[in-house]
Design a protein around this motif. Structure first.
Motif, mmCIF file in Angstrom:
data_model
loop_
_atom_site.group_PDB
_atom_site.id
_atom_site.type_symbol
_atom_site.label_atom_id
_atom_site.label_comp_id
_atom_site.label_asym_id
_atom_site.label_seq_id
_atom_site.Cartn_x
_atom_site.Cartn_y
_atom_site.Cartn_z
ATOM 1 N N ILE A 33 3.633 67.284 76.501
ATOM 2 C CA ILE A 33 4.536 68.419 76.709
ATOM 3 C C ILE A 33 5.960 67.931 76.928
ATOM 4 O O ILE A 33 6.913 68.490 76.379
ATOM 5 C CB ILE A 33 4.066 69.273 77.912
ATOM 6 C CG1 ILE A 33 2.745 69.954 77.580
ATOM 7 C CG2 ILE A 33 5.118 70.299 78.305
ATOM 8 C CD1 ILE A 33 2.081 70.615 78.771
ATOM 9 N N SER A 34 6.119 66.860 77.712
ATOM 10 C CA SER A 34 7.470 66.375 78.021
ATOM 11 C C SER A 34 8.137 65.717 76.819
ATOM 12 O O SER A 34 9.352 65.567 76.800
ATOM 13 C CB SER A 34 7.435 65.411 79.197
ATOM 14 O OG SER A 34 6.905 64.171 78.807
ATOM 15 N N MET A 35 7.370 65.359 75.799
ATOM 16 C CA MET A 35 7.951 64.742 74.602
ATOM 17 C C MET A 35 8.778 65.741 73.791
ATOM 18 O O MET A 35 9.537 65.342 72.912
ATOM 19 C CB MET A 35 6.853 64.149 73.723
ATOM 20 C CG MET A 35 6.245 62.896 74.299
ATOM 21 S SD MET A 35 4.862 62.294 73.346
ATOM 22 C CE MET A 35 5.716 61.544 71.964
ATOM 23 N N SER A 36 8.652 67.025 74.099
ATOM 24 C CA SER A 36 9.424 68.040 73.370
ATOM 25 C C SER A 36 10.922 67.883 73.613
ATOM 26 O O SER A 36 11.728 68.355 72.824
ATOM 27 C CB SER A 36 8.974 69.440 73.781
ATOM 28 O OG SER A 36 9.328 69.698 75.120
ATOM 29 N N GLY A 37 11.286 67.227 74.709
ATOM 30 C CA GLY A 37 12.693 66.999 74.999
ATOM 31 C C GLY A 37 13.365 68.115 75.776
ATOM 32 O O GLY A 37 14.567 68.073 76.006
ATOM 33 N N HIS A 38 12.623 69.124 76.180
ATOM 34 C CA HIS A 38 13.202 70.250 76.913
ATOM 35 C C HIS A 38 13.290 69.999 78.411
ATOM 36 O O HIS A 38 13.679 70.889 79.156
ATOM 37 C CB HIS A 38 12.389 71.515 76.675
ATOM 38 C CG HIS A 38 12.343 71.973 75.246
ATOM 39 N ND1 HIS A 38 13.192 71.504 74.280
ATOM 40 C CD2 HIS A 38 11.545 72.857 74.624
ATOM 41 C CE1 HIS A 38 12.927 72.079 73.123
ATOM 42 N NE2 HIS A 38 11.915 72.905 73.299
ATOM 43 N N PHE A 39 12.911 68.809 78.844
ATOM 44 C CA PHE A 39 12.878 68.505 80.271
ATOM 45 C C PHE A 39 13.696 67.252 80.560
ATOM 46 O O PHE A 39 13.154 66.198 80.852
ATOM 47 C CB PHE A 39 11.426 68.296 80.735
ATOM 48 C CG PHE A 39 10.522 69.437 80.407
ATOM 49 C CD1 PHE A 39 10.495 70.560 81.209
ATOM 50 C CD2 PHE A 39 9.712 69.388 79.286
ATOM 51 C CE1 PHE A 39 9.668 71.620 80.904
ATOM 52 C CE2 PHE A 39 8.872 70.440 78.979
ATOM 53 C CZ PHE A 39 8.860 71.569 79.783
ATOM 54 N N GLY B 222 11.230 65.095 90.250
ATOM 55 C CA GLY B 222 11.806 64.578 89.017
ATOM 56 C C GLY B 222 11.623 65.432 87.787
ATOM 57 O O GLY B 222 12.194 65.123 86.756
ATOM 58 N N SER B 223 10.837 66.462 87.815
ATOM 59 C CA SER B 223 10.472 67.339 86.699
ATOM 60 C C SER B 223 9.424 66.667 85.820
ATOM 61 O O SER B 223 9.137 65.477 85.948
ATOM 62 C CB SER B 223 11.683 67.777 85.868
ATOM 63 O OG SER B 223 11.928 66.906 84.796
ATOM 64 N N ILE B 224 8.882 67.429 84.914
ATOM 65 C CA ILE B 224 7.822 66.927 84.041
ATOM 66 C C ILE B 224 8.355 65.861 83.086
ATOM 67 O O ILE B 224 7.605 65.065 82.529
ATOM 68 C CB ILE B 224 7.160 68.094 83.279
ATOM 69 C CG1 ILE B 224 5.840 67.674 82.698
ATOM 70 C CG2 ILE B 224 8.072 68.629 82.216
ATOM 71 C CD1 ILE B 224 5.060 68.802 82.081
ATOM 72 N N GLY B 225 9.659 65.817 82.914
ATOM 73 C CA GLY B 225 10.275 64.848 82.017
ATOM 74 C C GLY B 225 10.126 63.401 82.454
ATOM 75 O O GLY B 225 10.371 62.486 81.665
ATOM 76 N N ILE B 226 9.705 63.154 83.685
ATOM 77 C CA ILE B 226 9.538 61.774 84.149
ATOM 78 C C ILE B 226 8.300 61.126 83.544
ATOM 79 O O ILE B 226 8.153 59.907 83.585
ATOM 80 C CB ILE B 226 9.454 61.688 85.688
ATOM 81 C CG1 ILE B 226 8.268 62.495 86.204
ATOM 82 C CG2 ILE B 226 10.760 62.116 86.312
ATOM 83 C CD1 ILE B 226 7.981 62.312 87.652
#
Length: 133
Positions: free
Chosen positions: A85-91, A55-59
């Motif tokens: 890190i995932s809060m940056s929105g790049h994932f 799912g990537s780090i964005g999950i």
């Protein structure tokens, strides 16, 4: 006879629980159950990493998926930093892969929660046995 840190029962159980949360299987290592600790470490970490791979780090989303995040946080405090890190929105995460990744990482966290409880309970029983002896 000098007192050891294990003589303070509440402190001992807290240390076992915190170590089991910081490193999956760490509480069992402290209790000298090396094999069980290794099995827990490998199982929880691999399940979590498979979820991240799918799912990537964005999950790891502390804002929009709070119940999933709470379960994921049971893996280790590392999840908190991954969430930052995932809060940056790049994932970005889309579709089924994100859902499956959330399920895997959350199941890994809940499995680790069971292992934390088991480590604390085992430490409690051992200290009771030592008190009786």
């Amino acid at each position: 006879m000098p007192q050891t840190w294990k003589d303070n029962h509440a402190f001992y159980l807290t240390v076992v629980g915190l170590l089991a949360w910081l490193v999956p299987g760490g509480g069992h290592f402290l209790l000298n159950e090396r094999r069980r600790g290794i099995v827990i470490l490998v199982t929880v970490v691999l399940t979590f990493l498979i979820g991240l791979y799918v799912g990537s780090i964005g999950i790891i989303d502390a804002v929009n998926a709070k119940p999933w995040y709470a379960a994921q946080l049971m893996n280790s405090p590392v999840v908190f930093f991954l969430g930052r890190i995932s809060m940056s929105g790049h994932f970005p995460v889309y579709g089924r892969a994100g859902e499956i990744g959330q399920i895997y990482t959350s199941i890994a966290g809940l499995l680790n929660l069971l292992c934390i409880v088991n480590a604390i309970y085992t430490a409690h029983l051992r200290s009771l046995d030592e008190a009786r002896a």
